[in-house]
Design a protein around this motif. Structure first.
Motif, PDB file in Angstrom:
ATOM      1  N   GLN A 100       0.829  -1.188   0.000  1.00 33.63           N
ATOM      2  CA  GLN A 100       0.000   0.000   0.000  1.00 33.63           C
ATOM      3  C   GLN A 100       0.878   1.259   0.000  1.00 33.63           C
ATOM      4  O   GLN A 100       1.974   1.274   0.546  1.00 33.63           O
ATOM      5  N   VAL A 126      -1.373  -0.613  -4.113  1.00 40.47           N
ATOM      6  CA  VAL A 126      -2.758  -0.364  -3.713  1.00 40.47           C
ATOM      7  C   VAL A 126      -2.818   0.981  -2.988  1.00 40.47           C
ATOM      8  O   VAL A 126      -1.982   1.271  -2.132  1.00 40.47           O
ATOM      9  N   LEU A 138      -8.450  -0.634   0.394  1.00 35.97           N
ATOM     10  CA  LEU A 138      -7.452  -0.557   1.456  1.00 35.97           C
ATOM     11  C   LEU A 138      -7.754  -1.533   2.586  1.00 35.97           C
ATOM     12  O   LEU A 138      -6.835  -2.025   3.253  1.00 35.97           O
ATOM     13  N   THR A 182      -4.689  -5.887   1.860  1.00 41.97           N
ATOM     14  CA  THR A 182      -3.720  -5.430   2.859  1.00 41.97           C
ATOM     15  C   THR A 182      -2.299  -5.814   2.464  1.00 41.97           C
ATOM     16  O   THR A 182      -2.072  -6.693   1.623  1.00 41.97           O
ATOM     17  N   ASP A 183      -1.329  -5.159   3.088  1.00 40.08           N
ATOM     18  CA  ASP A 183       0.083  -5.369   2.760  1.00 40.08           C
ATOM     19  C   ASP A 183       0.459  -6.842   2.793  1.00 40.08           C
ATOM     20  O   ASP A 183       0.069  -7.598   3.707  1.00 40.08           O
TER      21      ASP A 183
END
Length: 563
Positions: free
Chosen positions: A26, A163, A213, A217-218
């Motif tokens: 992100q 993202v 978001l 997620t990461d």
């Protein structure tokens, strides 16, 4: 965000074709709104106020260094952001807040930026879009003041899927296709900076995916399909292996657009300055379907002279001897305010005095431009065509064709961006020699959805059946008058949609140079009758998603090419 038949597949709006998989990274968020904090001591007011100017200058210099490392539209975006960082309005307003209200510098910058951004939003159109740039500059200056990490694209050892809520223009302009495998944003639309730059770089992208978001997620692995507009969360190893990694090189184009059965379709390039003309020439474009002339006029308080314009246009024409170059006359107004032709106090600029309508108030600007185009055409060997933006009536068409005729410009056409022009294409093309569909604005006006508003991205989709029906109507008018009808909007760069457009009767497609090879490859695998059948299927759909799905399912070549 909507969910399809599988709980791990989510849908947004596909804006740049291609399939790619990788771990999510992100965008680094800004630090957020600073606290007001204790007042600045009286003896520190001036030094603290002066820190803002130094911080803004450091940000501007950093952006200028970044701009020097890229070319074309990417450089322009960075240079524009750098100019905003150095804008004395923002810096001066913030410094006044430190001196007058004794606010800490970071809090003063936050409040000053809010004031400037609100003023831009009230102006609407292009100026409203610049409010996003103000927020980007604000966050960078605050990071410089506080020593916090600069928000933006993360640096990671392995390639990733980026993202974000949305991407600031400066972030978009610095994207490296070798590291960013795909892009997903929660906001943005088909004509946003993110969409346009992703297409030009060949990076698959999906925008308008609500909840991105929270869901993506990461480090979570995802597979992005920029053509279908979908993101699959936690794909299988087989799906990952089948995904095409974005290539650093462009798919080659042999310079001859055609269907599988030999039906000719001109594949042209959109250019906005001499640098992009070089890219179009290198990509073997058959010519230029949209030469945007605004680069001569932007950021000026008065129009450039005839000689200056002719020289600038000539630098583009020189790249295309013997080839068609369609020059669009000045498209001022709405998202491109220019004080010498447009008032800055319109309540709704998108529905105001823009495009050809500006000639009612400043006819000399159009006359001077036509004189410059005629001079440039005489000095070069390109086949020059000229078209007017925002034509809505037969009378406007007649006036423009007559104006072109006074300067010996016999190939005079119109852009079809307003539904009335599509519905009146028969009588309009009895006067004009060609038409070119600007699908970005045509979609905006047909769907009554601001194309810059990310929350309406699903409406700003050129796959909308209502928009396709307007394309069909325009092509019918062209056939009635034996006039060519092209498409120069972003829709032409979508290989699946290109097939539909050809099936509807479009004779040429103009796009970012990088898309030429992919569009050509899909057309060469599809015969004209299949194009017509797929166009019928898209017209019969009841939604953009349904239209896109029907066509893509019937085009296995898309999967074979990784599109």
């Amino acid at each position: 965000m909507t969910t399809t038949d599988s709980s791990d597949l989510v849908r947004g709006v596909g804006v740049s074709p291609g399939r790619a998989a990788g771990p999510v990274a992100q965008v680094r968020p800004p630090a957020g709104e600073p606290d007001t904090g204790p007042p600045v001591p009286e003896d520190r007011v001036d030094p603290e106020a002066e820190r803002i100017g130094r911080a803004a200058q450091a940000v501007a210099e950093d952006l200028e260094r970044s701009a020097a490392s890229v070319e074309g539209e990417r450089r322009e975006l960075l240079e524009t952001t750098a100019q905003m960082a150095a804008d004395p309005t923002l810096v001066g307003t913030a410094a006044d807040l430190v001196r007058g209200e004794r606010l800490p510098p970071e809090r003063a910058v936050w409040q000053a930026a809010g004031t400037v951004a609100e003023q831009l939003r009230e102006l609407g159109g292009y100026m409203a879009e610049r409010a996003r740039d103000v927020a980007d500059v604000r966050d960078r200056i605050i990071a410089e003041l506080t020593g916090a990490p600069v928000p933006g694209v993360p640096q990671r050892a392995e390639p990733f899927v980026l993202v974000a809520l949305d991407l600031a223009p400066a972030d978009t302009a610095l994207l490296d296709p070798e590291r960013v495998r795909a892009i997903v944003t929660a906001e943005g639309g088909p004509t946003s900076h993110t969409a346009i730059l992703a297409r030009s770089l060949g990076i698959p992208a999906v925008v308008g995916l609500r909840g991105a978001l929270e869901t993506l997620t990461d480090d979570r692995t995802v597979l992005v399909d920029g053509g279908a507009g979908t993101v699959r969360v936690d794909p299988t190893e087989e799906e990952i292996a089948a995904a095409r990694r974005p290539a650093a090189t462009t798919r080659p184009f042999d310079g001859h657009g055609r269907t599988a059965d030999g039906h000719d379709v001109e594949l042209l390039a959109n250019v906005g300055d001499p640098t992009s003309a070089e890219a179009a020439e290198a990509a073997n474009a058959q010519g230029v379907g949209l030469f945007r002339t605004e680069f001569c006029f932007l950021d000026r308080t008065e129009e450039p002279g005839i000689e200056e314009q002719a020289a600038a246009y000539g630098k583009v024409l020189a790249h295309f001897p013997g080839k068609k170059v369609v020059i669009r006359t000045l498209d001022a107004g709405a998202d491109k305010p220019m004080p010498f032709v447009v008032a800055d106090d319109e309540v709704n600029p998108a529905l105001g005095v823009r495009g050809l309508r500006t000639s009612r108030h400043a006819p000399e600007v159009l006359d001077h431009q036509l004189a410059a185009i005629a001079q440039a055409a005489a000095d070069h060997e390109a086949d020059v065509w000229v078209m007017a933006p925002m034509v809505a009536t037969v009378e406007e068409t007649e006036a423009f064709v007559a104006a072109c005729g006074r300067y010996g410009l016999t190939r005079a056409g119109v852009m079809v961006e307003v539904p009335s022009a599509a519905l009146l294409s028969g009588p309009i093309l009895a006067r004009a020699t060609f038409a070119s569909l600007g699908t970005n604005d045509l979609t905006q006006y047909a769907m009554a959805a601001d194309r810059l508003l990310g929350s309406l991205a699903e409406l700003s989709d050129p796959w909308q059946p209502a928009v396709l029906r307007l394309v069909e109507a325009t092509c019918a008018g062209g056939a009635q008058q034996s006039r060519p009808v092209g498409v120069c909007g972003e829709a032409a760069a979508d290989p699946a949609l290109a097939v539909v457009l050809v099936g509807l009767g479009v004779t040429s497609l103009s796009m970012t140079p990088r898309a030429l090879g992919e569009v050509a490859a899909v057309l060469q695998a599809t015969d004209l009758q299949a194009c017509r059948e797929l166009a019928g299927a898209a017209l019969a759909a009841e939604s953009a998603a349904d239209a896109r799905s029907r066509v893509r399912e019937a085009l296995p070549v898309l999967a074979e090419l990784g599109l």
